[in-house]
Design a protein around this motif. Structure first.
Motif, PDB file in Angstrom:
ATOM      1  N   SER A   1      39.308  40.749  41.412  1.00 25.19           N
ATOM      2  CA  SER A   1      40.708  42.324  42.270  1.00 25.19           C
ATOM      3  C   SER A   1      40.692  42.001  43.774  1.00 25.19           C
ATOM      4  O   SER A   1      41.339  42.297  43.499  1.00 25.19           O
ATOM      5  N   TYR A   2      40.222  40.628  44.264  1.00 24.10           N
ATOM      6  CA  TYR A   2      40.547  40.524  45.179  1.00 24.10           C
ATOM      7  C   TYR A   2      41.288  40.087  45.385  1.00 24.10           C
ATOM      8  O   TYR A   2      42.776  40.538  45.707  1.00 24.10           O
TER       9      TYR A   2
ATOM     10  N   TYR B   1      50.875  39.890  47.218  1.00 25.34           N
ATOM     11  CA  TYR B   1      51.941  39.911  47.741  1.00 25.34           C
ATOM     12  C   TYR B   1      52.679  40.680  46.192  1.00 25.34           C
ATOM     13  O   TYR B   1      52.524  39.648  45.327  1.00 25.34           O
ATOM     14  N   ALA B   2      53.096  41.277  46.108  1.00 24.20           N
ATOM     15  CA  ALA B   2      53.792  42.483  45.215  1.00 24.20           C
ATOM     16  C   ALA B   2      54.899  41.759  44.422  1.00 24.20           C
ATOM     17  O   ALA B   2      54.999  41.383  42.995  1.00 24.20           O
TER      18      ALA B   2
ATOM     19  N   GLY C   1      42.632  44.553  32.235  1.00 22.57           N
ATOM     20  CA  GLY C   1      42.888  46.403  32.519  1.00 22.57           C
ATOM     21  C   GLY C   1      44.935  45.422  32.793  1.00 22.57           C
ATOM     22  O   GLY C   1      45.749  46.272  33.306  1.00 22.57           O
ATOM     23  N   LEU C   2      44.660  43.762  33.410  1.00 25.59           N
ATOM     24  CA  LEU C   2      45.498  42.871  34.438  1.00 25.59           C
ATOM     25  C   LEU C   2      46.776  42.593  33.028  1.00 25.59           C
ATOM     26  O   LEU C   2      46.476  41.758  31.883  1.00 25.59           O
TER      27      LEU C   2
ATOM     28  N   PRO D   1      50.448  38.927  38.584  1.00 23.89           N
ATOM     29  CA  PRO D   1      51.325  39.727  39.513  1.00 23.89           C
ATOM     30  C   PRO D   1      50.501  40.727  39.614  1.00 23.89           C
ATOM     31  O   PRO D   1      49.045  40.992  39.499  1.00 23.89           O
ATOM     32  N   THR D   2      50.075  40.621  41.456  1.00 26.53           N
ATOM     33  CA  THR D   2      49.625  41.260  41.647  1.00 26.53           C
ATOM     34  C   THR D   2      49.572  43.093  42.465  1.00 26.53           C
ATOM     35  O   THR D   2      50.925  43.031  41.864  1.00 26.53           O
ATOM     36  N   LYS D   3      49.242  44.055  43.145  1.00 23.01           N
ATOM     37  CA  LYS D   3      49.171  45.725  42.714  1.00 23.01           C
ATOM     38  C   LYS D   3      49.428  46.113  41.965  1.00 23.01           C
ATOM     39  O   LYS D   3      49.799  47.127  42.295  1.00 23.01           O
ATOM     40  N   GLN D   4      48.930  45.462  40.825  1.00 20.19           N
ATOM     41  CA  GLN D   4      48.532  46.751  39.606  1.00 20.19           C
ATOM     42  C   GLN D   4      47.334  47.992  40.189  1.00 20.19           C
ATOM     43  O   GLN D   4      46.009  47.065  39.855  1.00 20.19           O
TER      44      GLN D   4
END
Length: 338
Positions: free
Chosen positions: A248-249, A255-256, A284-285, A298-301
């Protein structure tokens, strides 16, 4: 004539009634006297018994056990010969072989069961068994600690006491899982100095500090290099809890336009890359893959959520080494005993 008869009858009945009252009063007096006499007799008997018990306790010394093993060596050999060994006492599953560290060590059985039952929490029946097993583990540890305290002689420490004391701390890594007995800081204060300085307790205090500070890198590295197999079994729920927190962190703090490499993340969390991808999906990612075949997170999901339906059986790199080391220690102990 009739009038005189009525008077005589009246005087007779009144005199009889008076004697009846006197008789009842005397009977009540005798009855109360009997009760008081019986009471004094019972008091005398109780006083005699208490004096007798004091005399017996002062005459005969208290019985103090001298056996330091959970199962005496002679009895252990006999039970091996008769194949009278419970499942949790068998060395490597052998029906007629055990060791001093396994014989009648139900605590170890409950710990391994805690590890095995953890992966079946999605089944309501198994979930209740996991809860009951955990309660039995806590009761067994409590009884074991009482035995350690009762048998304490000067500064002597039982061989496995530091290890079994560390189990209590590992069951309470999370600040939300404090026991009824009070906080861990107060519990530490009651321990003998040799136990606090033991390698088992030093390891336990380190992982406790790393877990509560969120220092996941040192937390996983310390487990991989210093943990025993039984200690790992108790920490496993917290290991997965911290893994989810790290995911989660990275998802929210990254960065997106810079996906996080799954290979690097799996190395930090001591997981196989395939299990790392499975954990991300359970949260859920989505994951991505580049042209070379490298996988990324990929981040910011915005779809992140804790896994539903309990934890899966995720790998821990180095677990096989811990299991093998435990088996080797049992074999060495058995050879020394024989």
């Amino acid at each position: 004539m009739n009038t005189s008869r009525r008077k005589s009858r009246k005087s007779f009945s009144s005199s009889m009634g008076g004697r009846g009252h006197q008789s009842n009063a005397s009977e009540e007096a005798e009855s109360s006297k009997g009760v008081s006499i019986r009471g004094r007799i019972l008091e005398d008997e109780d006083r005699h018994q208490s004096i007798e018990s004091i005399h017996v306790s002062s005459t005969f010394p208290s019985i103090v056990g001298t056996c330091t093993l959970m199962c005496p060596a002679r009895e252990r050999v006999q039970r091996e010969r008769l194949r009278d060994l419970s499942v949790f006492e068998r060395l490597n599953g052998h029906l007629g072989k055990t060791s001093p560290s396994l014989a009648v060590k139900k605590v170890k059985f409950y710990i391994v069961s805690h590890h095995k039952l953890l992966w079946s929490n999605c089944n309501p029946n198994i979930s209740s068994m996991h809860y009951l097993n955990l309660e039995q583990l806590r009761k067994s540890l409590s009884s074991l600690y009482d035995m350690y305290d009762a048998n304490r002689k000067s500064s002597s420490i039982s061989k496995n006491e530091a290890e079994f004391r560390s189990f209590y701390v590992l069951l309470h890594l999370s600040s939300n899982s404090q026991s009824v007995g009070g906080s861990l800081s107060l519990w530490f204060q009651r321990l003998a100095s040799p136990i606090l300085k033991s390698k088992e307790m030093c390891f336990t205090r380190k992982v406790l500090r790393f877990f509560r500070l969120g220092n996941y890198k040192c937390f996983f590295a310390t487990i991989a290099t210093e943990s025993s197999y039984l200690q790992y079994c108790l920490m496993e729920p917290y290991i997965n809890e911290l893994r989810i927190l790290v995911v989660s962190y990275i998802n929210y703090g990254g960065y997106a336009h810079s996906p996080y490499p799954l290979a690097q993340l799996s190395k930090l969390l001591r997981m196989k890359e395939s299990d790392m991808e499975s954990l991300c999906n359970a949260c859920g990612l989505e994951t991505s893959i580049d042209k070379v075949g490298n996988k990324f997170l990929p981040t910011k999901q915005a779809t992140f959520h804790p896994p539903k339906g309990g934890f899966q059986n995720y790998s821990f790199l180095g677990l096989e080494k811990l299991q093998r080391h435990t088996r080797d220690e049992d074999c060495i102990t058995t050879n020394q005993a024989s």
